[in-house]
Design an enzyme around this catalytic site. Structure first.
Site, short mmCIF file in Angstrom:
data_model
loop_
_atom_site.label_atom_id
_atom_site.label_comp_id
_atom_site.label_asym_id
_atom_site.label_seq_id
_atom_site.Cartn_x
_atom_site.Cartn_y
_atom_site.Cartn_z
N ASP A 138 0.82 -1.21 0.00
CA ASP A 138 0.00 0.00 0.00
C ASP A 138 0.86 1.26 0.00
OD1 ASP A 138 -1.82 -2.02 0.40
OD2 ASP A 138 -3.05 -0.86 1.78
N ASP A 161 -0.57 -4.86 4.54
CA ASP A 161 -1.93 -4.70 5.03
C ASP A 161 -2.92 -5.80 4.65
OD1 ASP A 161 -0.71 -2.38 5.75
OD2 ASP A 161 -2.12 -1.05 4.79
N GLU A 221 -6.98 3.84 -0.98
CA GLU A 221 -6.75 4.64 0.21
C GLU A 221 -6.36 6.06 -0.19
OE1 GLU A 221 -3.79 2.63 2.46
OE2 GLU A 221 -5.16 1.09 3.18
N SER A 255 -5.84 5.06 4.69
CA SER A 255 -4.73 4.34 5.31
C SER A 255 -4.86 4.44 6.82
CB SER A 255 -3.42 4.96 4.86
OG SER A 255 -2.36 4.55 5.69
#
Length: 556
Positions: free
Chosen positions: A83, A125, A446, A472
């Protein structure tokens, strides 16, 4: 030679399985190996980014533990998307999609090979919820082991994380940070292997796994580069064989009480709003009923006791040094906010495991029950004419509880980021980013690039951001995400015009636009859905199948 305790026997036992055994022997397995429990070691290793970089070596210690426990390890790999690296780009659309691919691929390899148990190594994540979803779906004995947090970087004598770099983008654009300091921060923020260091999504989901009982309490919080992580890996390998022999299954562990425990821990640590999506998805796989309103109810009654970034002072390695996740659970069990009788993969209760916590004298990371940072947790669920199915606000990162302002409407993250960088956003604005939901994105990107830039520009407490995308775990400031229904599914957010007045009220849990229902319907009647961004491939398939964020953005 037969042993009916093991699922793998149909794959390896009897004359008819000679071809299978022949192929397994070509891979180095012996007759003795194939008479033992077969333990799948699912690895999410990649060399792209620090979060999963060290999992290849950690797997060797896990496999040694499996062998020591009398099992036969069989390692395989699945995917991971970083991410932090893809944030703010087209590639970020792949992140949430990867959660489903990870769960699906682990399920397929485990079903195809008839394993007796699984140990799943995770880091970045989406690998963590993907792993738990796979175990719950398979209901196969298994354990999730998190590779651990990255060490904090050091910039001008202060601990920093990648969050600081994202915020520095906005500070640099606004002329509040020099180019020299900007480059120096970039160079030192991430010093080695391990997942992002604050209570961002990876570390949030790590403690979620320990709270659920599907990870051994204390194993996950050992940092990535700590020499003791090798010992942890070996111990988890041995434990996985024991769990397989006892046939202790994930659905025996992931109960309603366990999920409520996990929600409470997210609230108490100021954890990521992504935990809402992931716990909804995990609950579905485990056959446990869970709704958005449950998060609000549990968070409202749970005090914030851990002083962790992004809204606090400390990072995950500081928490480990203070007493670790076990100390957090011990506090919450003592105060009655977590059910200590819940069972864990060790066969012991959560209270038994948390009772072993050792608090470092003088630590400041985890507050006492009589001195919380806030009397309530950080998660707030909002409803209203702008979010009929709900939306998620992370309250731990802001002090504001009311907001009223004009909408600044953007149809993509890139448009909004450009406006922030051009300093075209003013205090009092409501930045609306739509068509970034699970289906409309696709992939529900995000918004850390935007929220970081807003905070870096000094607007974190004076601008409200709304999106049908997500945030996030490093996000702070006044931000509302997961607005459902999303714009591409004809949600009211699609009806917003520039300058419409948006009203947020935390006390009443409402998020509204000052339009009548009739006005909203009239606008939506004239609305046309934009063409899908992808017409072929995995992202197109995901867009067709994915559910609302209010139910976890799942595809099955």
């Amino acid at each position: 030679m037969s042993d009916d305790r093991y699922v793998s026997n149909p794959l390896t036992t009897g004359p008819s399985r000679a071809p299978a055994r022949a192929m397994l022997k070509a891979a180095g397995f012996t007759d003795a190996d194939l008479r033992q429990p077969l333990i799948g070691v699912a690895n999410t290793w990649i060399e792209i980014g620090p979060c999963n970089l060290h999992l290849r070596s950690l797997a060797e210690h896990v496999k040694a533990g499996v062998r020591a426990g009398g099992g036969t390890p069989m390692e395989f790999n699945t995917v991971s998307i970083s991410d932090g690296i893809t944030m703010g780009t087209e590639g970020m659309r792949a992140s949430l999609v990867s959660r489903e691919v990870i769960a699906d691929s682990i399920e397929l390899v485990a079903r195809g090979n008839g394993f007796d148990g699984l140990v799943i190594l995770v880091g970045c994540d989406k690998t963590i919820p993907g792993a738990v979803m796979a175990l719950a779906r398979l209901n196969m004995p298994g354990i999730v082991l998190y590779g651990g947090s990255i060490a904090a970087g050091n910039f001008q004598g202060t601990h920093v994380t990648v969050q600081d770099v994202f915020e520095a983008v906005g500070a640099h654009a606004a002329g509040r940070m020099s180019a020299t300091d900007f480059k120096r921060l970039e160079d030192v923020a991430c010093p080695g292997a391990g997942a992002c260091g604050g209570q961002f999504t990876a570390n949030t989901m790590s403690i979620v796994c320990e709270s659920l009982g599907i990870s051994a309490l204390g194993a996950n919080s050992v940092p990535a580069t700590d020499p003791r992580k090798a010992e942890v890996g070996r111990a988890i390998g041995e434990l996985t064989v024991a769990v397989a022999r006892k046939k202790l299954r994930p659905r025996d562990i992931i109960t309603r009480a366990a999920i409520e425990n996990a929600i409470a821990v997210v609230a108490a640590t100021g954890g990521s709003t992504n935990a809402v999506l992931h716990l909804l998805a995990i609950a579905t796989e485990a056959g446990v009923e869970l709704a958005l309103a449950d998060f609000d109810r549990i968070s409202a009654r749970t005090p914030l006791i851990a002083d962790l970034k992004p809204s606090g002072r400390f990072v995950a390695t500081d928490l480990h040094d203070a007493g670790g996740s076990a100390l957090v659970l011990k506090r919450l069990i003592e105060s009655g906010h977590v059910t200590g009788s819940a069972i864990t993969v060790t066969g012991r209760t959560l209270a038994d495991e948390a009772g072993q916590a050792v608090e470092t004298p003088g630590q400041q990371v985890v507050r006492g029950n009589d001195n919380p940072l806030k009397p309530h947790g950080g998660l707030v669920i909002l409803f209203g004419n702008l979010a009929p199915e709900g939306a998620v606000l992370k309250l731990s990162g802001t002090e504001r509880t009311e907001y009223r302002g004009p909408a600044r409407v953007f149809d993509s993250e890139e448009q909004a980021f450009d406006a922030v960088q051009r300093q075209a956003i003013s205090p009092g604005d409501v930045v609306v980013i739509r068509y970034e939901g699970p289906a409309g994105g696709p992939g529900m990107r995000e918004m850390l690039g935007v929220t970081g830039a807003i905070s870096g520009a000094g607007l974190g407490e004076s601008v409200l951001l709304l999106t049908d995308g997500r945030f996030s775990g490093a996000t702070r400031g006044l931000s509302v995400g997961h607005i459902s229904p999303e714009a591409s599914h004809r949600g009211p957010i699609a009806a917003l015009h520039e300058g419409d007045t948006i009203v947020l009220n935390v006390a009443t849990r409402t998020l509204d636009v000052e339009l009548t229902d009739r006005q909203i319907e009239q606008r939506l009647a004239a609305w046309t859905a934009p063409p899908p961004r992808y017409s072929t491939g995995v992202l197109a398939k995901y867009a067709r199948l994915v559910s609302s964020a209010s139910t976890g953005a799942i595809t099955g």
